[in-house]
Design a protein around this motif. Structure first.
Motif, short mmCIF file in Angstrom:
data_model
loop_
_atom_site.label_atom_id
_atom_site.label_comp_id
_atom_site.label_asym_id
_atom_site.label_seq_id
_atom_site.Cartn_x
_atom_site.Cartn_y
_atom_site.Cartn_z
N LYS A 177 64.65 20.94 22.06
CA LYS A 177 63.87 20.20 23.05
C LYS A 177 62.46 20.75 23.16
O LYS A 177 61.49 20.01 23.27
N ARG A 178 62.34 22.09 23.14
CA ARG A 178 61.02 22.71 23.26
C ARG A 178 60.14 22.33 22.07
O ARG A 178 58.96 22.02 22.23
N GLU A 179 60.71 22.33 20.87
CA GLU A 179 59.93 22.00 19.68
C GLU A 179 59.57 20.52 19.62
O GLU A 179 58.51 20.17 19.11
N HIS A 224 56.75 19.96 22.22
CA HIS A 224 55.54 20.75 22.01
C HIS A 224 54.50 19.88 21.33
O HIS A 224 54.76 19.25 20.32
N LYS A 225 53.30 19.84 21.92
CA LYS A 225 52.24 19.00 21.36
C LYS A 225 51.27 19.85 20.58
O LYS A 225 50.57 20.68 21.12
N ASP A 226 51.26 19.64 19.28
CA ASP A 226 50.31 20.33 18.42
C ASP A 226 49.08 19.47 18.26
O ASP A 226 49.17 18.25 18.11
N VAL A 227 47.94 20.11 18.28
CA VAL A 227 46.70 19.40 18.05
C VAL A 227 46.42 19.46 16.56
O VAL A 227 46.32 20.53 15.98
N VAL A 228 46.34 18.30 15.96
CA VAL A 228 46.08 18.23 14.53
C VAL A 228 44.60 17.96 14.33
O VAL A 228 44.05 17.02 14.89
N THR A 229 43.97 18.82 13.58
CA THR A 229 42.55 18.62 13.31
C THR A 229 42.39 18.21 11.86
O THR A 229 43.19 18.57 10.99
N ASP A 230 41.36 17.46 11.61
CA ASP A 230 41.09 17.04 10.24
C ASP A 230 40.47 18.20 9.47
O ASP A 230 39.59 18.89 9.94
N VAL A 231 40.96 18.39 8.29
CA VAL A 231 40.46 19.44 7.42
C VAL A 231 39.84 18.74 6.22
O VAL A 231 40.47 17.88 5.62
N PRO A 232 38.61 19.11 5.88
CA PRO A 232 38.01 18.45 4.72
C PRO A 232 38.79 18.77 3.45
O PRO A 232 39.27 19.88 3.26
N SER A 233 38.94 17.78 2.61
CA SER A 233 39.70 17.98 1.39
C SER A 233 38.85 18.66 0.33
O SER A 233 37.62 18.57 0.35
N ARG A 234 39.52 19.37 -0.55
CA ARG A 234 38.84 20.05 -1.64
C ARG A 234 39.44 19.57 -2.94
O ARG A 234 40.65 19.37 -3.02
N PRO A 235 38.64 19.43 -3.97
CA PRO A 235 39.21 19.03 -5.26
C PRO A 235 40.07 20.14 -5.84
O PRO A 235 39.80 21.32 -5.66
#
Length: 75
Positions: free
Chosen positions: A39-41, A44-55
């Motif tokens: 239930k805790r997991e 639980h609200k994780d904040v997802v941030t955008d990460v720039p992609s790399r080739p």
């Protein structure tokens, strides 16, 4: 599909016979802790941030470092 009181008592009796009376409190405690952690997991609200992609290198799948252009001298 619903279970009546007789079916529930029968299931509890079978579990008691399989695990034994001494193991039932440990089994219940473990089940309760597992449900609590689940239930805790899930709440639980994780904040997802955008990460720039790399080739990536297609052979080794490692990130490729960009090659900068050589600086030309101006006269």
């Amino acid at each position: 599909m619903s279970f009546g009181p007789l079916e529930i008592i029968l299931i509890i009796a079978v579990i008691a016979l399989i695990f034994g009376a001494k193991k039932l409190p440990e089994l219940g405690k473990g089940l309760g802790q597992g449900i609590k952690e689940f239930k805790r997991e899930t709440h639980h609200k994780d904040v997802v941030t955008d990460v720039p992609s790399r080739p990536l290198d297609p052979v080794t799948a490692t990130p490729v470092t960009p090659v900068s252009d050589p600086v030309s001298e101006r006269r």
